[in-house]
Motif scaffolding. Sequence first.
Motif, mmCIF file in Angstrom:
data_model
loop_
_atom_site.group_PDB
_atom_site.id
_atom_site.type_symbol
_atom_site.label_atom_id
_atom_site.label_comp_id
_atom_site.label_asym_id
_atom_site.label_seq_id
_atom_site.Cartn_x
_atom_site.Cartn_y
_atom_site.Cartn_z
ATOM 1 N N HIS A 14 1.983 46.226 -10.585
ATOM 2 C CA HIS A 14 1.732 44.810 -10.325
ATOM 3 C C HIS A 14 0.570 44.323 -11.185
ATOM 4 O O HIS A 14 0.082 43.213 -11.012
ATOM 5 N N TYR A 54 17.265 44.135 3.794
ATOM 6 C CA TYR A 54 16.711 44.663 5.045
ATOM 7 C C TYR A 54 16.832 43.550 6.057
ATOM 8 O O TYR A 54 16.178 42.523 5.915
ATOM 9 N N PRO A 88 4.641 40.545 -8.028
ATOM 10 C CA PRO A 88 3.677 40.590 -6.929
ATOM 11 C C PRO A 88 4.116 41.568 -5.852
ATOM 12 O O PRO A 88 5.259 42.014 -5.826
ATOM 13 N N SER A 89 3.191 41.865 -4.941
ATOM 14 C CA SER A 89 3.480 42.807 -3.859
ATOM 15 C C SER A 89 4.667 42.321 -3.030
ATOM 16 O O SER A 89 4.753 41.143 -2.695
ATOM 17 N N GLY A 90 5.574 43.233 -2.740
ATOM 18 C CA GLY A 90 6.692 42.899 -1.870
ATOM 19 C C GLY A 90 7.861 42.244 -2.567
ATOM 20 O O GLY A 90 8.803 41.809 -1.920
ATOM 21 N N CYS A 91 7.845 42.183 -3.900
ATOM 22 C CA CYS A 91 8.915 41.476 -4.610
ATOM 23 C C CYS A 91 10.142 42.348 -4.781
ATOM 24 O O CYS A 91 11.175 41.879 -5.239
ATOM 25 N N GLY A 92 10.045 43.649 -4.466
ATOM 26 C CA GLY A 92 11.230 44.503 -4.549
ATOM 27 C C GLY A 92 11.209 45.496 -5.697
ATOM 28 O O GLY A 92 12.234 46.116 -5.990
ATOM 29 N N LYS A 93 10.061 45.711 -6.320
ATOM 30 C CA LYS A 93 9.978 46.656 -7.441
ATOM 31 C C LYS A 93 10.298 48.071 -7.002
ATOM 32 O O LYS A 93 11.141 48.756 -7.597
ATOM 33 N N THR A 94 9.586 48.514 -5.952
ATOM 34 C CA THR A 94 9.785 49.883 -5.484
ATOM 35 C C THR A 94 11.229 50.090 -5.045
ATOM 36 O O THR A 94 11.835 51.118 -5.344
ATOM 37 N N THR A 95 11.759 49.093 -4.339
ATOM 38 C CA THR A 95 13.132 49.215 -3.862
ATOM 39 C C THR A 95 14.088 49.407 -5.031
ATOM 40 O O THR A 95 14.976 50.269 -4.987
ATOM 41 N N VAL A 155 16.054 41.922 -0.302
ATOM 42 C CA VAL A 155 14.806 42.337 -0.936
ATOM 43 C C VAL A 155 15.008 42.465 -2.446
ATOM 44 O O VAL A 155 14.140 42.169 -3.245
ATOM 45 N N GLU A 210 3.911 52.611 -9.705
ATOM 46 C CA GLU A 210 2.468 52.336 -9.662
ATOM 47 C C GLU A 210 1.654 53.619 -9.775
ATOM 48 O O GLU A 210 0.825 53.912 -8.911
HETATM 49 N N1 LIG Z 1 12.677 50.444 4.948
HETATM 50 C C1 LIG Z 1 12.397 49.136 4.973
HETATM 51 N N2 LIG Z 1 12.720 48.403 6.056
HETATM 52 C C2 LIG Z 1 12.476 47.086 6.095
HETATM 53 N N3 LIG Z 1 11.888 46.391 5.091
HETATM 54 C C3 LIG Z 1 11.530 47.055 3.989
HETATM 55 C C4 LIG Z 1 11.762 48.461 3.868
HETATM 56 N N4 LIG Z 1 11.306 48.862 2.669
HETATM 57 C C5 LIG Z 1 10.818 47.758 2.064
HETATM 58 N N5 LIG Z 1 10.940 46.667 2.847
HETATM 59 C C6 LIG Z 1 10.530 45.296 2.511
HETATM 60 O O1 LIG Z 1 11.111 44.963 1.304
HETATM 61 C C7 LIG Z 1 10.236 44.202 0.513
HETATM 62 C C8 LIG Z 1 10.107 44.808 -0.868
HETATM 63 O O2 LIG Z 1 9.542 46.086 -0.758
HETATM 64 P P1 LIG Z 1 9.119 46.912 -2.037
HETATM 65 O O3 LIG Z 1 8.491 48.150 -1.535
HETATM 66 O O4 LIG Z 1 10.274 47.063 -2.953
HETATM 67 O O5 LIG Z 1 8.039 45.980 -2.707
HETATM 68 P P2 LIG Z 1 7.143 46.226 -3.987
HETATM 69 O O6 LIG Z 1 7.530 45.194 -4.965
HETATM 70 O O7 LIG Z 1 7.214 47.631 -4.407
HETATM 71 O O8 LIG Z 1 5.702 45.876 -3.435
HETATM 72 P P3 LIG Z 1 4.301 46.614 -3.644
HETATM 73 O O9 LIG Z 1 3.741 46.082 -4.903
HETATM 74 O O10 LIG Z 1 3.522 46.150 -2.445
HETATM 75 O O11 LIG Z 1 4.561 48.084 -3.651
HETATM 76 C C9 LIG Z 1 8.932 44.139 1.260
HETATM 77 O O12 LIG Z 1 8.836 42.878 1.858
HETATM 78 C C10 LIG Z 1 9.056 45.208 2.284
HETATM 79 O O13 LIG Z 1 8.366 44.845 3.451
#
Ligand SMILES: Nc1ncnc2c1ncn2[C@@H]1O[C@H](COP(=O)(O)OP(=O)(O)OP(=O)(O)O)[C@@H](O)[C@H]1O
Lengths: 274, 287, 359
Positions: free
Chosen positions: C195, C16, C40-47, C21, C162
């Motif tokens: 997480h 991004y 941890p939060s924001g590490c890219g799991k959901t992505t 990510v 989650e």
């Molecule tokens: N559409 C998007 N545009 C810009 N940045 C994004 C987008 N989607 C996710 N991000 C960024 O990518 C990073 C990883 O996001 P992701 O949702 O994969 O995290 P996560 O590991 O699932 O975190 P959480 O535990 O908070 O759900 C985050 O820093 C988020 O801000």
Amino acid sequence: MGGTVTAVRPMRVGLALLRGVFLALFAGFIFGPLIVLALWSVAQQWFWPNLLPTSFTTRWFEWAITVPNVLRSLQNSLFVATLVTIATSIIAVPAAIAIGRYEFRGRTVVRWLFSVPLLVPYISLGIGIASVFYAARLTGTYAAVVLAHMIAALPFGVLIVTSAVEELVPEVDEAALACGAAPTAVFWKIILPQLVPALLAQAGYVFMLSMDEFTLTLLVASPETATLPVQMYGAMGEGYLQVSSALAILLLLPSLLLSAVLARFLRTDLHVTG
Amino acid sequence: MPQGHPSRRYVASPNLFWLALALSPGLLIVVGLVAYPLGLAVSNSLGLARGQTATIAHYLAFLSDPRSYWALLNTFALAFATTAGAIILSIPLGYLARASRRFATPVRLLVTLPLAVPVLIAAYALTLFFAENGLFNSILVRVLHLLSEPLTISYSWPGLVIACIWRFFPYTGLLVISALGTLDRNLEDAAASTGANPLQVFRRVTLPLIAPAALTGGILTFVSTFGTFSIPLIMGRSTEVLSVMAYRKVTGGFDWQSASTIVVIMAVFQIATLVGLRGAMNRWVVR
Amino acid sequence: MPSSPFIRVERLTKRYGAAAVVDGISFDVDRGELLTLLGPSGCGKTTTLRCVGGFIEPDAGRISIDGKDMTGVPPYRRHLGMVFQTYALFPHLSVSENVGFGLRVRGVAGSELSSRIARALDMVRLGGFGDRLPRQLSGGQQQRVALARALAYEPRVLLLDEPLSNLDARLRVEMRTEIRALQLQLGVTALYVTHDQEEALSISDRVMVVNHGRIEQLSAPWELYNRPRTRFVAGFVGTANILPARLEPVAGSLTLHVADRFFLALPSPEGLAPGDVWLVVRPEAIVLGPADAPDGASGELVAVTMLGAQFRAAVRFGGEHLVQVDIAHGGTALAARVGDLVSLRFDAGRIVMLPREPT
Ligand SMILES: Nc1ncnc2c1ncn2[C@@H]1O[C@H](COP(=O)(O)OP(=O)(O)OP(=O)(O)O)[C@@H](O)[C@H]1O
Ligand SMILES: [Mg+2]
């Protein structure tokens, strides 16, 4: 110590009394005019210094719905409001879905354009289209009345549906996709059904707005195409107090009823801008 | 405006063709029936309609006529008085609504009610209520014996303000009531615990906190009053405002140029006021 | 367990803006396996999960399922089940219609439809709730409907993002056991995002710890806890004391010099070289003793906290280091008071050493 306690009590009572009196006065201020209107619509005789009418009649309502030109204006109102509601829905709903759901260049500008009619004084809109219709020889036609109402209704129609579209949870669409539904199926089976309350609210709001519209109609309608509010204004000008009150009540009751129903659907901020 | 869903995502646009198809009818109406007529009004007011060269004669004529600047003054005075009245009325209502749940619902219903009443009907109902031999005067004179002579309210300047308040104060009222209701009462208690008296608490803590809501609502009330036509048409016998003046230019001889001049002036003043108040509000909120 | 890679992710990358990510992640998931993405939060799991689901187009890399390349295949053709953190139930449809949605779009109808809906609802113990609307259910029940909806059409892969984080603590523990039991019973391959490290350890066949879009460690839960391979994993999974230490040659063998305070004899120093290390030791691998104990380090007892199954003591030693130590109920060490001097004995068989840049 004891002094404080005895001092507090009367203050509390006084405050409660003050609140009660204030609420009563406020209720009187809000209800008073509407009550007077209702009383006039059924009053046979009501002369100073009598507090209330001395005799009652339903004659004015009978009058109001039997006099030919009133009947025609009622028909006009219903006809115009129906057309306006249908046309506005056809135009506003796709636009609102586009604005509320999709990311595209110029989204903010388009959004803003749809609220322009709310930014300029209402009378400016009125004089503006009245002069255009006058030049185009449209003044007095049903088309002129319907188009005028659509200008007033469109911003609200778009606003109501857009905010409902924006409340949709994107994960719900994704869940449907994951279940194997193709995008078109998601639209018809998931997105549209969720919007039904907003679509009904939109239609109801626009219908009501068209029924109640006065300013623009006065500027673009002819006696043949005049709607009920314009007719009522005419009756007021001619000094038929009871008849215009009866007409006002006829117009007011559905309006109140529809508002009560819509209040369940519309969020307060929309109500405020409305 | 809708408060953003935390995970709010807009879907990337599917297809320009569908997008254009969905948006163009609405935009056509906005452009053709709002923007074009307003543009035409501007050109009319500049005397361009008949292929002549631009002239500010109509504006000069407007400004040299005492009747028109009185109307301008009246319009502004009416809008300001109504807005001030709306804010002043809303604050005690807000206190009342949050004082107890018993009051909250009736207050909310009473405040919402005028919004459901068409403006024309509201104007008429208020005229009847405040007429010299109307119910209001009957109660004051005959029932409560507070006065010996009825008050002249309908068709007077104060009557006009009262009618505008009745119909347009709810925009302010709803926002102020909800702001007071959701205000963290601990802040006021904390101020009181430092020794501030109720008046000081109100001025130093409560008022600044509800000011944004009061101003936002106030803008809506202001704009509604500024552009209102039905109420002064019926009630404003002695007081002419711009909207009615423009209407009379049209009905009394199809003088579209003067009418256009007036509504253009109104639009300019309204937009300037909106922009100015927005700016003032932003500065206030930031501070 | 038949062990053929069912999901294969190769060098997956998603950016991004300038930030990657997900940064070149590769892993396999075996048929019938439950693999957890922990981080941890924001590490890219959901992505990562949404790339597998087909909701996000990766910038680089390849995902294949059951040997087929998924590039360009939209989510509705991937035949997956997905469970969302917010449940994402269809608000306008009843519970039965929610659960039957995936079957219906696959053309299942009539008595087969209703019997399969009933079976799915029984599976999550919600038989009899079919006519309700989602908003008439509790959070835990909504979660079960979401699970039934994702499983009703027997997808080959179950993706869970989650799924339990909106439930209260007790329900969370209950539900995770249920999810694991169902997954094993149906034999569905599952990718699970959380997480919560305890959740990850308790339900997974293997856990993949992710940080800043990269894999820190991918191993079975036991190994993850007892053999963390990076300092990040040691600190993120469970409670760990992480102390600076140095391996020093003493009398032909190696000894661990901990925080410049005391020496720890290593049972099997083979294969180690002298140098700076991080010493990782779990609270349960330290024994607290009286101050006059013959071996170990001494420190000051700073606090004792009740954790339920045991107590946890915080001991300050070497001035700056605070060490967490578990104390069993009824242990003699409980006699010590806050402020007393106590001794610490490290279980040399349960320590982990990780490389450390010399300071
Ligand atoms: N559409 C998007 N545009 C810009 N940045 C994004 C987008 N989607 C996710 N991000 C960024 O990518 C990073 C990883 O996001 P992701 O949702 O994969 O995290 P996560 O590991 O699932 O975190 P959480 O535990 O908070 O759900 C985050 O820093 C988020 O801000
Ligand atoms: Mg996430």
